[in-house]
Design a protein around this motif. Structure first.
Motif, PDB file in Angstrom:
ATOM      1  N   ASP A 190      31.801  29.038  34.141  1.00  0.00           N
ATOM      2  CA  ASP A 190      32.117  29.515  35.490  1.00  0.00           C
ATOM      3  C   ASP A 190      33.608  29.779  35.665  1.00  0.00           C
ATOM      4  O   ASP A 190      33.997  30.717  36.360  1.00  0.00           O
ATOM      5  CB  ASP A 190      31.628  28.514  36.539  1.00  0.00           C
ATOM      6  CG  ASP A 190      30.109  28.518  36.673  1.00  0.00           C
ATOM      7  OD1 ASP A 190      29.469  29.477  36.185  1.00  0.00           O
ATOM      8  OD2 ASP A 190      29.564  27.568  37.255  1.00  0.00           O
ATOM      9  N   ASN A 194      35.005  33.407  36.626  1.00  0.00           N
ATOM     10  CA  ASN A 194      35.890  33.655  37.765  1.00  0.00           C
ATOM     11  C   ASN A 194      37.059  34.542  37.385  1.00  0.00           C
ATOM     12  O   ASN A 194      37.549  35.322  38.191  1.00  0.00           O
ATOM     13  CB  ASN A 194      36.424  32.337  38.332  1.00  0.00           C
ATOM     14  CG  ASN A 194      35.421  31.657  39.219  1.00  0.00           C
ATOM     15  OD1 ASN A 194      34.538  32.290  39.772  1.00  0.00           O
ATOM     16  ND2 ASN A 194      35.544  30.353  39.342  1.00  0.00           N
ATOM     17  N   PRO A 198      36.524  37.872  39.829  1.00  0.00           N
ATOM     18  CA  PRO A 198      36.823  36.910  40.890  1.00  0.00           C
ATOM     19  C   PRO A 198      36.135  37.216  42.211  1.00  0.00           C
ATOM     20  O   PRO A 198      35.971  36.332  43.039  1.00  0.00           O
ATOM     21  CB  PRO A 198      38.340  37.004  41.032  1.00  0.00           C
ATOM     22  CG  PRO A 198      38.700  38.335  40.474  1.00  0.00           C
ATOM     23  CD  PRO A 198      37.690  38.639  39.422  1.00  0.00           C
TER      24      PRO A 198
END
Length: 201
Positions: A190, A194, A198
């Motif tokens: 994760d 990101n 994002p």
């Protein structure tokens, strides 16, 4: 813009390099917490723990000191993994705030995995059997859960959030959170996700 983000996330997930990194980290870190049961099983098998209790050692003190000692011993391999990620300059894990997130993730993993290992020490009389069993359990729970959630996400790409597959994916990911090895690997994935997209998380 939404199509670009969707393509980016699809390419990122299908690339899978960060999944591989998280799997390798899970493999490496599976050995560390399993080793913490060696002395617990040995002390119970040789009755030295019983002698300590007879001499007035409180069980709370025994388990608390074991936990603190094991946590301190865990910090060295965790620091080595973090330093290796930094030395190889893996962008997903060392850029900006992600480096602090990775450090926090490793600290929380140590905090959560050590107490999970302790109850297994009561099931064995041979330290080596406990060690091998827990390595296998750690590897199996971490790798199997990571791959299951990863492939479910791939299959659910492009599906509406209310589709059965999307609901199953979310449910399975919630259930797998009981395994600290999954949480470590999933957290690393994760964090990398990101970085690549994002706006999607």
């Amino acid at each position: 813009m939404n199509e670009t983000n969707n393509m980016l996330s699809t390419e990122f997930i299908l690339q899978g390099s960060d999944v591989v990194i998280s799997i390798f980290i899970i493999v490496a870190m599976s050995f560390v917490p399993a080793s913490f049961t060696l002395f617990l099983v040995y002390e119970r098998a040789t009755k030295s723990k019983h002698i300590q209790y007879i001499n007035g050692l409180y069980p709370l003190v025994y388990w608390l000191t074991n936990f603190i000692w094991d946590l301190l011993n865990y910090l060295l391999p965790a620091a080595c993994v973090i330093v290796i990620l930094r030395l190889f300059n893996v962008p997903a894990y060392v850029e900006g705030e992600n480096f602090l997130a990775v450090i926090s993730l490793f600290l929380m993993y140590g905090w959560s995995i050590i107490p999970v290992m302790y109850p297994f020490s009561f099931r064995f009389t041979e330290p080596s059997n406990a060690y091998i069993f827990l390595i296998v359990i750690n590897l199996f729970s971490g790798i199997t859960c990571i791959y299951t959630s990863f492939f479910l996400e791939i299959f659910a790409l492009g599906s509406p959030a209310t589709s059965t597959l999307s609901i199953i994916t979310r449910t399975v990911k919630k259930i797998f959170k009981i395994f600290p090895n999954y949480c470590l690997g999933r957290g690393l994935i994760d964090i990398a996700y990101n970085v690549s997209s994002p706006n999607l998380i």
